[in-house]
Structures are given as C-alpha cells and as structure tokens.
Scaffold this motif. Structure first.
Motif, PDB file in Angstrom:
ATOM      1  N   THR A  84      -2.643 -17.508   6.690  1.00 27.09           N
ATOM      2  CA  THR A  84      -3.221 -16.846   8.010  1.00 27.09           C
ATOM      3  C   THR A  84      -3.604 -15.218   7.560  1.00 27.09           C
ATOM      4  O   THR A  84      -4.276 -15.200   8.088  1.00 27.09           O
ATOM      5  N   MET A  85      -3.113 -14.916   6.627  1.00 28.81           N
ATOM      6  CA  MET A  85      -2.837 -13.675   6.075  1.00 28.81           C
ATOM      7  C   MET A  85      -4.113 -13.779   5.229  1.00 28.81           C
ATOM      8  O   MET A  85      -5.762 -12.364   5.420  1.00 28.81           O
ATOM      9  N   ARG A  86      -4.467 -14.958   5.118  1.00 32.18           N
ATOM     10  CA  ARG A  86      -6.153 -15.155   4.449  1.00 32.18           C
ATOM     11  C   ARG A  86      -6.935 -15.311   5.432  1.00 32.18           C
ATOM     12  O   ARG A  86      -8.430 -14.674   4.538  1.00 32.18           O
ATOM     13  N   ASP A  87      -6.464 -15.902   6.256  1.00 36.42           N
ATOM     14  CA  ASP A  87      -7.578 -16.226   7.365  1.00 36.42           C
ATOM     15  C   ASP A  87      -8.178 -14.937   7.759  1.00 36.42           C
ATOM     16  O   ASP A  87      -9.409 -14.837   8.257  1.00 36.42           O
ATOM     17  N   GLU A  88      -7.211 -14.310   8.260  1.00 33.47           N
ATOM     18  CA  GLU A  88      -7.531 -12.405   8.458  1.00 33.47           C
ATOM     19  C   GLU A  88      -8.097 -11.737   8.057  1.00 33.47           C
ATOM     20  O   GLU A  88      -8.262 -10.834   8.510  1.00 33.47           O
ATOM     21  N   HIS A  89      -8.013 -12.223   6.948  1.00 36.42           N
ATOM     22  CA  HIS A  89      -8.611 -10.993   6.273  1.00 36.42           C
ATOM     23  C   HIS A  89      -7.118  -9.975   6.346  1.00 36.42           C
ATOM     24  O   HIS A  89      -7.469  -8.317   6.407  1.00 36.42           O
ATOM     25  N   GLY A  90      -5.690 -10.326   5.769  1.00 35.79           N
ATOM     26  CA  GLY A  90      -5.061  -9.204   5.820  1.00 35.79           C
ATOM     27  C   GLY A  90      -4.586  -8.648   4.692  1.00 35.79           C
ATOM     28  O   GLY A  90      -3.107  -8.143   4.758  1.00 35.79           O
ATOM     29  N   LEU A  91      -5.546  -8.571   3.942  1.00 33.70           N
ATOM     30  CA  LEU A  91      -4.672  -7.581   2.682  1.00 33.70           C
ATOM     31  C   LEU A  91      -6.191  -7.697   1.805  1.00 33.70           C
ATOM     32  O   LEU A  91      -7.358  -8.198   1.719  1.00 33.70           O
ATOM     33  N   GLN A  92      -6.176  -6.407   0.948  1.00 37.75           N
ATOM     34  CA  GLN A  92      -6.756  -5.816   0.330  1.00 37.75           C
ATOM     35  C   GLN A  92      -6.904  -5.902  -0.956  1.00 37.75           C
ATOM     36  O   GLN A  92      -6.644  -6.741  -2.065  1.00 37.75           O
ATOM     37  N   CYS A  93      -5.494  -4.314  -1.753  1.00 35.33           N
ATOM     38  CA  CYS A  93      -5.654  -4.433  -3.239  1.00 35.33           C
ATOM     39  C   CYS A  93      -3.892  -5.517  -2.828  1.00 35.33           C
ATOM     40  O   CYS A  93      -3.476  -6.050  -4.494  1.00 35.33           O
ATOM     41  N   GLY A  94      -3.180  -5.763  -2.193  1.00 35.85           N
ATOM     42  CA  GLY A  94      -2.402  -6.846  -1.995  1.00 35.85           C
ATOM     43  C   GLY A  94      -0.775  -6.224  -2.950  1.00 35.85           C
ATOM     44  O   GLY A  94      -0.027  -7.103  -2.675  1.00 35.85           O
ATOM     45  N   PHE A  95      -0.621  -5.105  -2.912  1.00 34.05           N
ATOM     46  CA  PHE A  95       0.412  -4.341  -3.155  1.00 34.05           C
ATOM     47  C   PHE A  95       1.937  -4.604  -2.237  1.00 34.05           C
ATOM     48  O   PHE A  95       2.755  -5.409  -1.705  1.00 34.05           O
ATOM     49  N   CYS A  96       1.812  -4.560  -0.808  1.00 35.30           N
ATOM     50  CA  CYS A  96       1.906  -4.638  -0.039  1.00 35.30           C
ATOM     51  C   CYS A  96       2.297  -5.260   0.662  1.00 35.30           C
ATOM     52  O   CYS A  96       3.871  -6.183   1.566  1.00 35.30           O
ATOM     53  N   THR A  97       1.665  -6.606   0.813  1.00 33.62           N
ATOM     54  CA  THR A  97       1.407  -7.987   1.079  1.00 33.62           C
ATOM     55  C   THR A  97       2.491  -8.828   0.924  1.00 33.62           C
ATOM     56  O   THR A  97       3.065  -9.568   2.448  1.00 33.62           O
ATOM     57  N   PRO A  98       3.541  -8.457  -0.432  1.00 28.22           N
ATOM     58  CA  PRO A  98       4.556 -10.020  -0.085  1.00 28.22           C
ATOM     59  C   PRO A  98       5.654  -9.745   1.112  1.00 28.22           C
ATOM     60  O   PRO A  98       6.388 -10.534   1.430  1.00 28.22           O
TER      61      PRO A  98
END
Ligand code: FES
Ligand code: FES
Length: 157
Positions: free
Chosen positions: A93-107
């Motif tokens: 879902t994060m991928r589908d909704e473009h919920g990340l940029q650099c990804g540092f906060c993502t995990p």
C-alpha cells in the motif's frame, strides 16, 4: 562493564547474544544482528525511524535496552515480506500510494502501520493517523503516507 546473556527471536529466527547492559535495542538489531532496515535518526524517541514490533506492539527501539528484549519476539522491516518476495500489505500500500521518497523514515512508518493493522482488531483511520503523527519524514512526503494509512483503514483516501 557488565554483560548479560539474552535470547530472543527476530523475524522468526532465534538469536542468542551477550550484550552490555547499556546497549540499546536499535544498536543491537543493526550492529549485532545485522538488521540494518532498522533506521536510527534522533536516537531519543522523537522521529520514529527505529520502530520495530516487539511482542505485537510498535516500539521505538532506541528507547529500549537490548536486555529488556530478552525473551521477546521482534519483527523488523526485513521480516514483513513473504519468502517469495511478495510484499506485506502495508508495504504494498505504501508503494501503491507513493508513500516514500528517500525511504529513511519508511521502515519505522511501515512497522507502526503493520502493528496496528495486523491483528484481529484493526485500527481505524483516526488511530492510524494519530500514530503517524509520531513519525517524522524529512522528505515531507506526508500526503502519500496519509493516503496509505487511510487505504489500510478501509477509508477512501
Ligand atoms: S531513532 Fe528512535 S525515535 Fe528516532
Ligand atoms: S521518505 Fe525521506 S525521510 Fe521520509
């Protein structure tokens, strides 16, 4: 320097270690156990980047000592996807909704959302958005993250 034996499960695998009493869980997971998907930003409980799931609850691993995790079952972001590479619903879902940029906060964000949506009592959108308010994204891509949370709650984004 006092050291302590600990035994815990990380992503379904048992780990035995001897750690200093002062070692924080985030450093243990990254440095000792090799789970570098645990990101460390502020190191004092503010940014949420280091969030992992400990016995079913989202926990900021920079605020917990490794010895406190003795006997616990921990999931890091490395433990979410299936063995065949199929993404966990939160990751997808994060991928589908473009919920990340650099990804540092993502995990950290993914682990918080996974903890709150993985059990039988799935959190509603208000709870998910409140939980996200404790995560800092330095890329400021909050709209995509918000859309993902609403979608996971079953609400229209
Ligand atoms: S590194 Fe743990 S909350 Fe920021
Ligand atoms: S995607 Fe870069 S810090 Fe959040």
């Amino acid at each position: 320097m006092s050291t302590h034996p600990i035994q815990l499960t990380i992503n379904g695998r048992r780990h035995d270690a001897t750690v200093e009493g002062r070692l924080v869980l985030s450093d243990f997971l990254r440095g000792d156990a090799g789970y570098t998907g645990v990101h460390v930003g502020c190191e004092h409980g503010v940014c949420g980047a280091c969030t992992v799931i400990v016995d079913g609850l989202a926990v900021r691993s920079c605020l917990m000592l490794a010895v406190q995790a003795d006997g616990a079952a921990i999931t890091t972001v490395e433990g979410l996807a299936a063995d065949d590479g199929t993404l966990h619903p939160v990751q997808q879902t994060m991928r589908d909704e473009h919920g990340l940029q650099c990804g540092f906060c993502t995990p950290g964000i993914v682990m918080t959302l996974a903890a709150l949506t993985g059990g039988p009592n799935k959190a509603n959108s208000e709870t998910l958005l409140n939980a996200l308010s404790g995560h800092i994204c330095r890329c400021t891509g909050y709209q995509g993250i918000r859309r993902a949370a609403l979608k996971l709650a079953g609400d229209a984004a």
